[in-house]
Motif scaffolding. Structure first.
Motif, mmCIF file in Angstrom:
data_model
loop_
_atom_site.group_PDB
_atom_site.id
_atom_site.type_symbol
_atom_site.label_atom_id
_atom_site.label_comp_id
_atom_site.label_asym_id
_atom_site.label_seq_id
_atom_site.Cartn_x
_atom_site.Cartn_y
_atom_site.Cartn_z
ATOM 1 N N SER A 91 -10.514 -16.407 -13.507
ATOM 2 C CA SER A 91 -9.886 -15.380 -12.675
ATOM 3 C C SER A 91 -8.376 -15.422 -12.821
ATOM 4 O O SER A 91 -7.800 -16.489 -13.100
ATOM 5 C CB SER A 91 -10.264 -15.635 -11.213
ATOM 6 N N GLU A 92 -7.751 -14.279 -12.572
ATOM 7 C CA GLU A 92 -6.294 -14.221 -12.542
ATOM 8 C C GLU A 92 -5.729 -15.243 -11.557
ATOM 9 O O GLU A 92 -4.644 -15.781 -11.762
ATOM 10 C CB GLU A 92 -5.837 -12.817 -12.118
ATOM 11 N N GLU A 93 -6.459 -15.504 -10.513
ATOM 12 C CA GLU A 93 -5.926 -16.339 -9.434
ATOM 13 C C GLU A 93 -6.160 -17.826 -9.648
ATOM 14 O O GLU A 93 -5.782 -18.630 -8.788
ATOM 15 C CB GLU A 93 -6.519 -15.897 -8.086
ATOM 16 N N PHE A 113 -12.297 -12.088 -14.395
ATOM 17 C CA PHE A 113 -11.964 -10.983 -13.488
ATOM 18 C C PHE A 113 -10.566 -11.063 -12.882
ATOM 19 O O PHE A 113 -9.963 -12.134 -12.802
ATOM 20 C CB PHE A 113 -13.020 -10.877 -12.377
ATOM 21 N N ASP A 114 -10.106 -9.891 -12.502
ATOM 22 C CA ASP A 114 -8.892 -9.732 -11.700
ATOM 23 C C ASP A 114 -9.397 -9.297 -10.330
ATOM 24 O O ASP A 114 -9.815 -8.152 -10.152
ATOM 25 C CB ASP A 114 -8.006 -8.641 -12.338
ATOM 26 N N PRO A 115 -9.417 -10.226 -9.357
ATOM 27 C CA PRO A 115 -10.089 -9.915 -8.088
ATOM 28 C C PRO A 115 -9.472 -8.733 -7.350
ATOM 29 O O PRO A 115 -10.180 -7.926 -6.763
ATOM 30 C CB PRO A 115 -9.947 -11.198 -7.270
ATOM 31 N N LEU A 116 -8.152 -8.671 -7.392
ATOM 32 C CA LEU A 116 -7.482 -7.544 -6.739
ATOM 33 C C LEU A 116 -6.336 -7.096 -7.631
ATOM 34 O O LEU A 116 -5.373 -7.835 -7.817
ATOM 35 C CB LEU A 116 -6.971 -7.958 -5.359
ATOM 36 N N ASP A 117 -6.488 -5.927 -8.202
ATOM 37 C CA ASP A 117 -5.464 -5.385 -9.081
ATOM 38 C C ASP A 117 -4.576 -4.437 -8.279
ATOM 39 O O ASP A 117 -5.076 -3.601 -7.524
ATOM 40 C CB ASP A 117 -6.121 -4.631 -10.242
ATOM 41 N N GLY A 118 -3.272 -4.591 -8.473
ATOM 42 C CA GLY A 118 -2.327 -3.739 -7.742
ATOM 43 C C GLY A 118 -2.094 -4.245 -6.329
ATOM 44 O O GLY A 118 -1.823 -3.456 -5.420
ATOM 45 N N SER A 119 -2.184 -5.559 -6.164
ATOM 46 C CA SER A 119 -2.217 -6.084 -4.792
ATOM 47 C C SER A 119 -0.905 -5.855 -4.034
ATOM 48 O O SER A 119 -0.905 -5.930 -2.810
ATOM 49 C CB SER A 119 -2.620 -7.556 -4.782
ATOM 50 N N LEU A 276 0.685 -7.188 -18.493
ATOM 51 C CA LEU A 276 -0.750 -7.191 -18.174
ATOM 52 C C LEU A 276 -1.481 -8.255 -18.985
ATOM 53 O O LEU A 276 -1.061 -8.623 -20.080
ATOM 54 C CB LEU A 276 -1.333 -5.807 -18.433
ATOM 55 N N ARG A 277 -2.566 -8.732 -18.417
ATOM 56 C CA ARG A 277 -3.296 -9.844 -18.992
ATOM 57 C C ARG A 277 -4.423 -9.345 -19.897
ATOM 58 O O ARG A 277 -5.161 -8.412 -19.547
ATOM 59 C CB ARG A 277 -3.857 -10.736 -17.884
ATOM 60 N N LEU A 278 -4.536 -9.976 -21.062
ATOM 61 C CA LEU A 278 -5.497 -9.514 -22.073
ATOM 62 C C LEU A 278 -6.943 -9.606 -21.589
ATOM 63 O O LEU A 278 -7.708 -8.645 -21.702
ATOM 64 C CB LEU A 278 -5.315 -10.344 -23.355
ATOM 65 N N TYR A 280 -8.552 -10.062 -18.591
ATOM 66 C CA TYR A 280 -9.144 -9.450 -17.400
ATOM 67 C C TYR A 280 -8.447 -8.169 -16.961
ATOM 68 O O TYR A 280 -8.738 -7.657 -15.894
ATOM 69 C CB TYR A 280 -9.245 -10.468 -16.247
ATOM 70 N N GLU A 281 -7.504 -7.666 -17.759
ATOM 71 C CA GLU A 281 -6.940 -6.346 -17.483
ATOM 72 C C GLU A 281 -7.079 -5.459 -18.725
ATOM 73 O O GLU A 281 -7.757 -4.430 -18.690
ATOM 74 C CB GLU A 281 -5.476 -6.458 -17.021
ATOM 75 N N ALA A 282 -6.436 -5.875 -19.819
ATOM 76 C CA ALA A 282 -6.416 -5.008 -21.001
ATOM 77 C C ALA A 282 -7.796 -4.849 -21.649
ATOM 78 O O ALA A 282 -8.230 -3.730 -21.949
ATOM 79 C CB ALA A 282 -5.418 -5.558 -22.022
HETATM 80 MN MN MN Z 1 -4.013 -6.776 -12.120
#
Ligand code: MN
Ligand code: AHG
Ligand code: MN
Length: 338
Positions: A91-93, A113-119, A276-278, A280-282
């Protein structure tokens, strides 16, 4: 009154078309939507649950964690850990991949995963989302090595996102088109909204954080300059601009009505190849974009072909309508940039 097609029924129908399917993936997706429904509920009631604001900690990129980043992360981990679909999660976190509990069975998939994008948008009641990517575990049934997660995007089994907007929607692909479901808050079910979504190719809308303009590379400076010239410039048409600040929301708009989203490398943080992260985002967004007839590159090359070097690797992203992504590529070739 008819209920419509539930996500579960849609997944089961898809499963029947795959002769080798065991039902494991259907159960994984179905259970993942339990976590997504819980996150949706927490986002909707953020002000009531007192989960707005910063958590007082930082994530892997050194960015301040919001309380809801932590809540959403925990909801996915706790929901998926005991169920036996996954061999591991990242996870991103979390600095390093999450180790499943000792007593949890190990499955055959990896979830990134990115649990919350645009937090940063939570406290102002603007759309946020969750992004996920499903990979095959190289050693099903056992704990993964950290490098097992470093698979190129073209190897994704599935990818998708939930967008917590004016309604909550789930959009996913397994490599057979892109399908969108809307959460009926009264039924608690995701119902089919759009099947086989295609990104419109005729586009004149771009999304970029223009406050970074002075840090952009020459190609992006020139491309945005030409968009701004509208009918009087070399592109010969008037462009519109939108920037939500949640990639999920910006991408969801592009999936619906076309356009291009750019988060290029810039000189604000010269050591970073992008924001941006490859993994879990891109990559998940690139899989969706291609399945919807669009494209995603790092400005030069196809995103899904990149071989990841690290779990939280950052990349430049150009994604959206194929013709516009290709046009940005031409600008890179002509005017330069990393
Ligand atoms: Mn994000
Ligand atoms: P996250 O909240 O998961 O860290 O992601 C935020 C990302 C992305 O969603 C968005 O497009 C971008 O950061 C916004 O960046 P700016 O703050 O530079 O506009
Ligand atoms: Mn996030």
């Amino acid at each position: 009154m008819q209920i419509g097609t539930t996500l579960t029924r849609f997944l089961l129908d898809e499963e029947r078309h795959h002769h080798s399917a065991t039902g494991e993936f259907t159960r994984l997706m179905s259970d993942l939507t339990t976590a997504i429904r819980a996150i949706s509920s927490a986002v909707n009631r953020a002000g009531i649950l007192e989960v707005r604001g910063q958590a007082g900690s930082t994530n892997t990129a050194g960015e301040a964690q919001q309380k809801l980043d932590v809540t959403a992360n925990d909801l996915v981990l706790e929901t998926m850990d005991p169920l036996g679909h996954l061999a591991g999660m990242a996870s991103e976190e979390l600095e390093i991949p999450y180790a499943l509990a000792a007593g949890s069975p190990r499955g055959k998939y990896l979830l990134v995963f990115d649990p919350l994008d645009g937090s940063s948008n939570i406290d102002v009641n603007i759309s946020v989302g969750t992004i996920f990517s499903v990979l095959e575990a190289p050693n099903p049934g056992s704990d993964p090595a950290p490098e097992d997660f470093l698979q190129s995007g073209s190897r994704q089994v599935a990818a998708g996102y939930a967008v917590y907007g004016s309604s909550t929607m789930l959009v996913y692909t397994t490599g057979v088109g892109v399908h969108a479901f809307t959460l009926d808050p009264y039924l608690g079910e995701f119902l089919l909204a759009d099947q086989d979504l295609q990104i419109p190719q005729e586009t004149n809308e771009y999304a970029i954080n223009a406050s970074n303009r002075r840090f952009w590379e020459p190609a992006i400076q020139r491309y945005i300059h030409d968009c701004e010239q509208g009918k009087d410039g070399p592109l010969g048409e008037d462009y519109n601009m939108r920037w939500v600040g949640s990639m999920v929301a910006d991408f969801h708009r592009i999936l619906t009505r076309g356009g291009v989203f750019l988060y290029p490398r810039d000189l604000k943080k010269p050591d970073d190849p992008g924001k941006l992260r490859l993994l879990y985002e891109a990559n998940p967004m690139a899989f969706l974009a291609e399945q919807a007839g669009g494209a995603c590159t790092d400005g030069h090359s196809r995103m899904l072909d990149r071989k990841p070097e690290s779990l939280h690797q950052k990349v430049p992203v150009v994604i959206g309508s194929r013709s516009e992504v290709e046009r940005v590529g031409q600008y890179y070739r002509e005017y330069g940039g990393a």
